[in-house]
Design a protein around this motif. Structure first.
Motif, PDB file in Angstrom:
ATOM      1  N   GLY A 341     -28.611  15.803 -14.501  1.00 23.32           N
ATOM      2  CA  GLY A 341     -27.735  16.828 -13.944  1.00 23.32           C
ATOM      3  C   GLY A 341     -28.427  17.833 -13.060  1.00 23.32           C
ATOM      4  O   GLY A 341     -27.873  18.905 -12.779  1.00 23.32           O
ATOM      5  N   ALA A 342     -29.635  17.532 -12.585  1.00 18.22           N
ATOM      6  CA  ALA A 342     -30.367  18.479 -11.735  1.00 18.22           C
ATOM      7  C   ALA A 342     -29.573  18.801 -10.482  1.00 18.22           C
ATOM      8  O   ALA A 342     -29.048  17.910  -9.817  1.00 18.22           O
ATOM      9  N   ARG A 343     -29.508  20.081 -10.153  1.00 15.23           N
ATOM     10  CA  ARG A 343     -28.747  20.533  -8.977  1.00 15.23           C
ATOM     11  C   ARG A 343     -29.626  20.454  -7.726  1.00 15.23           C
ATOM     12  O   ARG A 343     -30.119  21.456  -7.228  1.00 15.23           O
ATOM     13  N   LEU A 344     -29.795  19.247  -7.261  1.00 22.65           N
ATOM     14  CA  LEU A 344     -30.615  19.006  -6.074  1.00 22.65           C
ATOM     15  C   LEU A 344     -29.703  18.685  -4.897  1.00 22.65           C
ATOM     16  O   LEU A 344     -28.782  17.873  -5.020  1.00 22.65           O
ATOM     17  N   ASP A 345     -29.964  19.311  -3.768  1.00 21.95           N
ATOM     18  CA  ASP A 345     -29.141  19.117  -2.581  1.00 21.95           C
ATOM     19  C   ASP A 345     -29.734  17.992  -1.739  1.00 21.95           C
ATOM     20  O   ASP A 345     -30.806  18.150  -1.149  1.00 21.95           O
ATOM     21  N   PRO A 346     -29.061  16.837  -1.644  1.00 20.51           N
ATOM     22  CA  PRO A 346     -29.633  15.700  -0.905  1.00 20.51           C
ATOM     23  C   PRO A 346     -29.579  15.856   0.611  1.00 20.51           C
ATOM     24  O   PRO A 346     -30.163  15.049   1.335  1.00 20.51           O
ATOM     25  N   ARG A 347     -28.907  16.884   1.107  1.00 23.39           N
ATOM     26  CA  ARG A 347     -28.738  17.016   2.561  1.00 23.39           C
ATOM     27  C   ARG A 347     -30.005  17.502   3.252  1.00 23.39           C
ATOM     28  O   ARG A 347     -30.209  17.210   4.432  1.00 23.39           O
ATOM     29  N   VAL A 348     -30.843  18.266   2.553  1.00 24.79           N
ATOM     30  CA  VAL A 348     -32.065  18.805   3.145  1.00 24.79           C
ATOM     31  C   VAL A 348     -33.246  18.252   2.356  1.00 24.79           C
ATOM     32  O   VAL A 348     -33.466  18.630   1.206  1.00 24.79           O
ATOM     33  N   ARG A 349     -34.008  17.353   2.970  1.00 24.43           N
ATOM     34  CA  ARG A 349     -35.083  16.673   2.254  1.00 24.43           C
ATOM     35  C   ARG A 349     -36.161  17.647   1.784  1.00 24.43           C
ATOM     36  O   ARG A 349     -36.746  17.475   0.717  1.00 24.43           O
ATOM     37  N   ALA A 350     -36.435  18.674   2.565  1.00 17.32           N
ATOM     38  CA  ALA A 350     -37.446  19.656   2.171  1.00 17.32           C
ATOM     39  C   ALA A 350     -37.048  20.389   0.904  1.00 17.32           C
ATOM     40  O   ALA A 350     -37.895  20.973   0.223  1.00 17.32           O
ATOM     41  N   GLY A 351     -35.774  20.343   0.551  1.00 11.60           N
ATOM     42  CA  GLY A 351     -35.279  21.046  -0.619  1.00 11.60           C
ATOM     43  C   GLY A 351     -35.446  20.297  -1.917  1.00 11.60           C
ATOM     44  O   GLY A 351     -35.156  20.840  -2.985  1.00 11.60           O
ATOM     45  N   TYR A 352     -35.934  19.036  -1.850  1.00 10.63           N
ATOM     46  CA  TYR A 352     -36.144  18.316  -3.113  1.00 10.63           C
ATOM     47  C   TYR A 352     -37.492  17.612  -3.171  1.00 10.63           C
ATOM     48  O   TYR A 352     -37.705  16.718  -3.998  1.00 10.63           O
ATOM     49  N   LEU A 353     -38.442  18.028  -2.331  1.00  8.29           N
ATOM     50  CA  LEU A 353     -39.766  17.414  -2.326  1.00  8.29           C
ATOM     51  C   LEU A 353     -40.853  18.379  -2.773  1.00  8.29           C
ATOM     52  O   LEU A 353     -40.679  19.597  -2.723  1.00  8.29           O
ATOM     53  N   PHE A 354     -41.972  17.810  -3.155  1.00 11.83           N
ATOM     54  CA  PHE A 354     -43.195  18.567  -3.395  1.00 11.83           C
ATOM     55  C   PHE A 354     -43.890  18.657  -2.036  1.00 11.83           C
ATOM     56  O   PHE A 354     -44.804  17.901  -1.719  1.00 11.83           O
ATOM     57  N   ASN A 355     -43.447  19.596  -1.216  1.00 10.88           N
ATOM     58  CA  ASN A 355     -43.814  19.641   0.196  1.00 10.88           C
ATOM     59  C   ASN A 355     -45.284  19.956   0.441  1.00 10.88           C
ATOM     60  O   ASN A 355     -45.868  19.528   1.443  1.00 10.88           O
ATOM     61  N   THR A 356     -45.900  20.716  -0.453  1.00 12.30           N
ATOM     62  CA  THR A 356     -47.313  21.050  -0.288  1.00 12.30           C
ATOM     63  C   THR A 356     -48.180  19.800  -0.350  1.00 12.30           C
ATOM     64  O   THR A 356     -49.271  19.780   0.219  1.00 12.30           O
ATOM     65  N   THR A 357     -47.685  18.776  -0.989  1.00 14.52           N
ATOM     66  CA  THR A 357     -48.365  17.534  -1.359  1.00 14.52           C
ATOM     67  C   THR A 357     -49.345  17.804  -2.501  1.00 14.52           C
ATOM     68  O   THR A 357     -49.786  18.948  -2.697  1.00 14.52           O
ATOM     69  N   LEU A 448     -33.777  23.573 -12.753  1.00 13.95           N
ATOM     70  CA  LEU A 448     -32.741  22.991 -11.898  1.00 13.95           C
ATOM     71  C   LEU A 448     -31.715  22.163 -12.653  1.00 13.95           C
ATOM     72  O   LEU A 448     -30.594  21.990 -12.174  1.00 13.95           O
ATOM     73  N   ALA A 449     -32.077  21.630 -13.821  1.00 11.20           N
ATOM     74  CA  ALA A 449     -31.146  20.803 -14.591  1.00 11.20           C
ATOM     75  C   ALA A 449     -30.320  21.681 -15.532  1.00 11.20           C
ATOM     76  O   ALA A 449     -30.214  21.416 -16.734  1.00 11.20           O
ATOM     77  N   ARG A 450     -29.744  22.726 -14.970  1.00  9.30           N
ATOM     78  CA  ARG A 450     -28.874  23.657 -15.698  1.00  9.30           C
ATOM     79  C   ARG A 450     -27.601  23.843 -14.891  1.00  9.30           C
ATOM     80  O   ARG A 450     -27.529  23.474 -13.728  1.00  9.30           O
ATOM     81  N   ARG A 451     -26.606  24.422 -15.519  1.00  8.05           N
ATOM     82  CA  ARG A 451     -25.361  24.658 -14.790  1.00  8.05           C
ATOM     83  C   ARG A 451     -25.562  25.589 -13.603  1.00  8.05           C
ATOM     84  O   ARG A 451     -24.883  25.481 -12.587  1.00  8.05           O
ATOM     85  N   ASP A 452     -26.503  26.519 -13.733  1.00  2.00           N
ATOM     86  CA  ASP A 452     -26.777  27.443 -12.638  1.00  2.00           C
ATOM     87  C   ASP A 452     -27.941  26.965 -11.775  1.00  2.00           C
ATOM     88  O   ASP A 452     -28.539  27.742 -11.031  1.00  2.00           O
ATOM     89  N   GLY A 453     -28.254  25.662 -11.853  1.00  2.00           N
ATOM     90  CA  GLY A 453     -29.395  25.126 -11.119  1.00  2.00           C
ATOM     91  C   GLY A 453     -29.301  25.334  -9.625  1.00  2.00           C
ATOM     92  O   GLY A 453     -30.310  25.586  -8.951  1.00  2.00           O
ATOM     93  N   ALA A 454     -28.099  25.235  -9.055  1.00  2.00           N
ATOM     94  CA  ALA A 454     -27.932  25.426  -7.612  1.00  2.00           C
ATOM     95  C   ALA A 454     -28.249  26.865  -7.220  1.00  2.00           C
ATOM     96  O   ALA A 454     -28.835  27.118  -6.159  1.00  2.00           O
TER      97      ALA A 454
END
Length: 687
Positions: A341-357, A448-454
């Motif tokens: 149930g993680a509130r991850l937004d699939p529209r913006v890839r930078a919003g669900y990645l470990f961007n720093t690497t 993020l896996a909470r009801r208020d995750g977004a």
């Protein structure tokens, strides 16, 4: 650069290297036991002795830095004599048990005794014996073999951050031991087996099972967390005997977690090896045609909007692509790969990645952890954080559970209230972030896996923008996933379509009778009681919770039994390889879906793996650039709203049992019991 002469050749090497490293850089082998490039210098085995001009005696090359104009001889008679003498001393007390030693065939002592030893011993004294030590259910100790290189001690202290190993006694009475005679309280403890140059520390589950030359070796990818550690799978006759790390500087260096290494025995237990169909409340064996016929008969009476599909944490991208297209063929928008149930937004890839690497952590100068305990969620990433901390000037703040991370961290608060205070610039740690040149934050599934995750995600994005975490050449916003399939599923768009239901809505709909058919592709982490009277199709490889609830079971292949594509938490696509074949009638997941689609009259256009991967590349360029990190664009993600004041909690209760494979592992069960007894923190107990 420093110029020196090695074995008559003038060379130029980087400043600060040791003589040993300089020799290695030009391809000259210098024998050694205690030296390891990722550990501090010990200089106590003396096997790396070389002759240096004007030096009064042979020099330990691992501890001597190069100097301008230095003249080194690694192959002189004096150097050879010194090494033969050291080897003779090392073998004084070493037992003659090579035929029964699990290190046989992979032993540095064997190899170097052959290459650099004198072939005989002048010592006739009785060999000493050392009492075996208790290091838990993973590490077998035969300490009479120990040559006191101290690699294990340095690894535990420096890399794992668990100071439980040390040396007691002096001279001939010196012994390596755990101070309290208990299991090592580290999720990385198995790496000391690889580090040990002799047979003093070996794998307890693997003991006396196979020899290295009997095994077929396959390079692959670990899927038991989202790090994507590079591994080597050693199998004999189709049975996985052990899993070892494979060098990858960008991801796992040369370490792997204990779960990755030791849970492979779960691959042989509770396997689904043939289809099953529930008849009169009981699951009964069936043929593939019978199972497909039952599914086809049930789906004929159901509208597309009343069908749903969920992908589990271990799914490969090929299978998710096929399942997505099958659901689209039925007109169902109800698909989701976020079973927690993680509130991850699939529209913006930078919003669900470990961007720093993962490797980029070493360049950061401040860190904020939000709702995550990387020690149990991603031990390899936690080791990188510790590595960066040891370099100095790396303040770490934690908003979430109070736990032992193996490095100093300031606990700022327990939940969203502290996060909001920090976003408003009112918290003392805000000054630390504002002064940092390369700050980073890590959002975990506990936030993020909470009801208020977004809403939490939106505040995390605001923090990144407020403290300039996305400056030119730097990207400090990170999401730490716990599921190997998650990023690949998001990249593929395995999320609800227009008007579709997410995981929570699918479960509510099934409970109310609004969803009549649910397809579980290895999805075992949901509340099965919420599925109500829905017709459940379970495709997976173990008899876990999903199989117990299913009306039809389709046996799939585990990650070691199929080629598959996985995208790790930093967005790097990698290919796993087949090390064996699935048991019985089980098949690769995409092949099952391809055959099922034909039986349902919705035939998918794939006849081989190449065609599926071509479609993957068409779905996202990520899959066309295997092994590479794709650049991402920053955007708006998350959804502003009210955050619940409840504290963040770790999504993992027990590090050793997070998936169907590890839950079937006897070794992981023994680790769970040992961790609970010693309260190491790996089963959710504070360390």
């Amino acid at each position: 650069m420093t110029k020196l002469t090695i074995d008559g050749h003038e060379v130029e090497v980087a400043d600060g290297l040791s003589i040993l490293q300089a020799c290695q850089s030009i391809g000259i082998e210098v024998p050694h036991f205690c030296f390891h490039e990722r550990l501090s210098i010990a200089g106590n085995c003396r096997m790396c002795l070389v002759e240096v001009e004007k030096a009064p005696k042979p020099v330990a090359s691992c501890a001597m830095p190069v100097a301008e104009g230095m003249v080194v001889n690694t192959d002189s008679e004096a150097a050879k004599t010194a090494r033969r003498g050291v080897m003779e001393f090392l073998l004084i007390n070493h037992p003659l048990d090579c035929p029964i030693c699990d290190q046989g065939g992979e032993c540095d002592l064997q190899d170097q005794a052959m290459a650099f030893g004198m072939g005989r011993s002048r010592y006739l004294e009785n060999k000493r014996a050392v009492v075996e030590k208790n290091m838990g259910p993973l590490i077998s100790t035969i300490m009479t073999r120990c040559i006191h290189c101290t690699r294990c001690i340095r690894f535990a202290t420096e890399v794992a951050g668990v100071e439980e190993l040390g040396a007691i006694g002096r001279g001939e009475h010196m012994e390596i031991t755990t101070y309290l005679e208990r299991s090592m309280g580290s999720e990385l403890s198995g790496n000391v087996i690889d580090l040990c140059p002799v047979g003093a520390l070996t794998s307890k589950p693997y003991a006396f099972n196979a020899r290295s030359w009997e095994l077929d070796k396959t390079e692959s990818i670990d899927v038991l967390d989202a790090v994507g550690s590079n591994i080597r799978i050693d199998a004999r006759g189709g049975t996985v005997m052990r899993v070892l790390p494979r060098l990858n500087e960008d991801i796992n260096e040369e370490w792997i977690s204990d779960k990755t290494r030791f849970s492979c025995d779960g691959l042989a237990r509770q396997r689904l090896d043939q289809p099953y169909v529930r008849r009169k409340g009981t699951l009964e064996p069936a043929s593939w045609d019978e199972a497909f016929a039952v599914i086809a008969k049930r789906l004929k009476r159901v509208k597309g909007e009343r069908i749903a599909a969920l992908a589990g944490d271990l799914c490969d991208a090929e299978a998710m692509l096929c399942l997505k297209e099958l659901m689209l063929a039925f007109g169902s928008p109800n698909i989701d790969c976020r079973q927690d149930g993680a509130r991850l937004d699939p529209r913006v890839r930078a919003g669900y990645l470990f961007n720093t690497t993962i490797a980029g952590i070493e360049e950061a100068d401040a860190l904020l952890l939000i709702g995550t305990n990387p020690r149990i969620e991603a031990p390899i990433i936690n080791a990188r954080i510790r590595k960066r901390m040891l370099e100095g000037r790396f303040p770490i703040g934690v908003i979430g559970p109070d736990s032992d991370l193996t490095y100093p961290a300031e606990r700022l608060g327990a939940g969203p209230d502290t996060l909001a205070e920090l976003a408003a610039g009112k918290h003392r740690f805000a000054k630390t972030l504002s002064q940092a040149k390369r700050p980073m934050l890590i959002l975990g599934m506990g936030a993020l896996a909470r009801r208020d995750g977004a809403a939490v995600m939106a505040v995390g994005r605001a923090l990144a923008e407020k403290f300039d975490m996305n400056a030119k050449g730097w990207h400090g916003f990170n999401v730490l996933h716990t599921a190997a399939s998650r990023v690949g599923g998001l990249d593929l768009g395995f999320v609800p379509g227009l008007g579709g239901r997410d995981t929570a809505s699918i479960l509510r709909g099934a409970n109310r009778g609004e969803i009549e058919v649910v397809y579980l592709l290895g999805a075992d982490e949901i509340d099965m009681s919420s599925l109500g009277t829905a017709f459940v199709i379970y495709q997976g490889h173990h008899g876990d919770t999903g199989a117990h609830r299913a009306d039809v079971i389709l046996p799939g292949a585990a990650y070691t039994e199929k080629p598959g594509t996985y995208v790790n938490t930093e967005g790097r696509a990698q290919h796993g390889q087949r090390a064996g074949f699935p048991p019985g009638e089980a098949r690769e997941d995409w092949r099952i879906l391809r055959a099922l689609s034909e039986a349902l009259g919705k035939k998918l256009p794939y006849d081989d793996l190449g065609a599926v991967r071509e479609a993957l590349a068409g779905a996202s360029p990520v899959f066309a650039n295997v092994g590479a990190i794709m650049s991402t664009r920053w955007g708006r993600f998350g959804r502003a709203g009210t955050m619940d004041s409840a504290p963040f909690a770790s999504p993992i209760d027990n590090f050793y049992m997070t998936d169907p494979i590890s839950r079937c592992s006897e070794t992981m069960a023994a680790c769970t019991a040992a961790a609970s007894d010693s309260s190491t923190g790996l089963t959710g107990t504070q360390g």
